[in-house]
Design a protein around this motif. Structure first.
Motif, PDB file in Angstrom:
ATOM      1  N   CYS A 123       0.839  -1.194   0.000  1.00 34.57           N
ATOM      2  CA  CYS A 123       0.000   0.000   0.000  1.00 34.57           C
ATOM      3  C   CYS A 123       0.881   1.253   0.000  1.00 34.57           C
ATOM      4  O   CYS A 123       1.912   1.293   0.657  1.00 34.57           O
ATOM      5  CB  CYS A 123      -0.889  -0.018   1.238  1.00 34.57           C
ATOM      6  SG  CYS A 123      -2.030   1.370   1.334  1.00 34.57           S
ATOM      7  N   CYS A 128      -0.081   2.740   6.553  1.00 38.32           N
ATOM      8  CA  CYS A 128      -0.711   1.441   6.355  1.00 38.32           C
ATOM      9  C   CYS A 128       0.337   0.421   5.912  1.00 38.32           C
ATOM     10  O   CYS A 128       1.192   0.732   5.092  1.00 38.32           O
ATOM     11  CB  CYS A 128      -1.801   1.560   5.284  1.00 38.32           C
ATOM     12  SG  CYS A 128      -2.567  -0.015   4.875  1.00 38.32           S
ATOM     13  N   CYS A 144      -4.275  -0.291  -0.584  1.00 40.18           N
ATOM     14  CA  CYS A 144      -4.924  -1.581  -0.372  1.00 40.18           C
ATOM     15  C   CYS A 144      -6.428  -1.397  -0.225  1.00 40.18           C
ATOM     16  O   CYS A 144      -7.203  -2.228  -0.687  1.00 40.18           O
ATOM     17  CB  CYS A 144      -4.314  -2.315   0.823  1.00 40.18           C
ATOM     18  SG  CYS A 144      -4.492  -1.519   2.425  1.00 40.18           S
ATOM     19  N   MET A 145      -6.859  -0.296   0.421  1.00 40.85           N
ATOM     20  CA  MET A 145      -8.279   0.037   0.491  1.00 40.85           C
ATOM     21  C   MET A 145      -8.426   1.464  -0.009  1.00 40.85           C
ATOM     22  O   MET A 145      -8.306   2.414   0.776  1.00 40.85           O
ATOM     23  CB  MET A 145      -8.788  -0.082   1.932  1.00 40.85           C
ATOM     24  CG  MET A 145      -8.965  -1.512   2.389  1.00 40.85           C
ATOM     25  SD  MET A 145      -9.787  -1.582   4.003  1.00 40.85           S
ATOM     26  CE  MET A 145      -8.514  -0.881   5.051  1.00 40.85           C
ATOM     27  N   CYS A 149      -7.322   4.102   2.825  1.00 40.93           N
ATOM     28  CA  CYS A 149      -5.918   4.529   2.854  1.00 40.93           C
ATOM     29  C   CYS A 149      -5.712   5.763   1.976  1.00 40.93           C
ATOM     30  O   CYS A 149      -4.991   6.682   2.332  1.00 40.93           O
ATOM     31  CB  CYS A 149      -5.006   3.415   2.379  1.00 40.93           C
ATOM     32  SG  CYS A 149      -5.251   1.882   3.260  1.00 40.93           S
TER      33      CYS A 149
HETATM   34 ZN   LIG Z   1      -3.562   0.557   2.844  1.00 41.29          ZN
END
Ligand SMILES: [Zn+2]
Length: 167
Positions: A123, A128, A144-145, A149
């Motif tokens: 990420c 994160c 990653c999200m 993030c």
């Molecule tokens: Zn992340």
């Protein structure tokens, strides 16, 4: 998969490109697949799989494609169908680790083969430690999200800019 379907007689030539065990061995070696056993029966079984694959490529019915592909994976993993979607199901006597290993492993192998190593990334957020597999078409995903993030980074950048402006 495409290569396998197209070895059938009448596609690239009049003859079956997988006519005997030697041809099948060459095909598997050429695709770095290998096999521990190749007999005349295996050649016939491969022909049968090939005949089932072609309509799955040709069909415009995504649900039918998933259903047909699921049947092919049955010896390894059970798949429950929901229209175009599918979900791997724990068959009796199948441990969670087993099914996750098969599904996760096939997924990773597929991305590795078709999209390459740079699709596996950490990420981009400083706060994160997540990692992710980027299967997006452009392949430019950074978080990653993304909603989470990415936002945290944006908020942090925004605060930093405001601090710099206010001082
Ligand atoms: Zn992340």
């Amino acid at each position: 998969m495409t290569d396998l379907v197209n070895t059938a007689p009448g596609v690239w030539s009049g003859v079956d490109q997988l006519g005997d065990d030697a041809a099948l061995r060459d095909f598997l070696d050429g695709h770095r697949l290998g096999a521990t056993r190749i007999t005349a029966d295996d050649v016939a079984d491969v022909h049968a799989v090939r005949e089932r694959l072609r309509p799955l490529v040709e069909t415009a019915d995504a649900g039918g494609r998933v259903a047909g592909a699921a049947v092919l994976t049955e010896p390894v993993v059970r798949v429950a169908l929901d229209g175009d979607a599918w979900v791997a199901v724990l068959a009796e006597d199948t441990g969670a680790a087993e099914v996750l290993g098969v599904v996760g492993g096939l997924g990773l192998l597929s991305v590795q083969r078709h999209l390459g190593s740079d699709r596996f990334r950490p990420c981009a957020s400083d706060t994160c430690s997540g990692v992710f597999v980027d299967v997006s078409r452009p392949g430019r995903r950074r978080y990653c999200m993304p909603g989470h993030c990415g936002n945290r980074v944006n908020v942090a950048n925004h605060r930093a800019r405001r601090r710099a402006r206010d001082t």
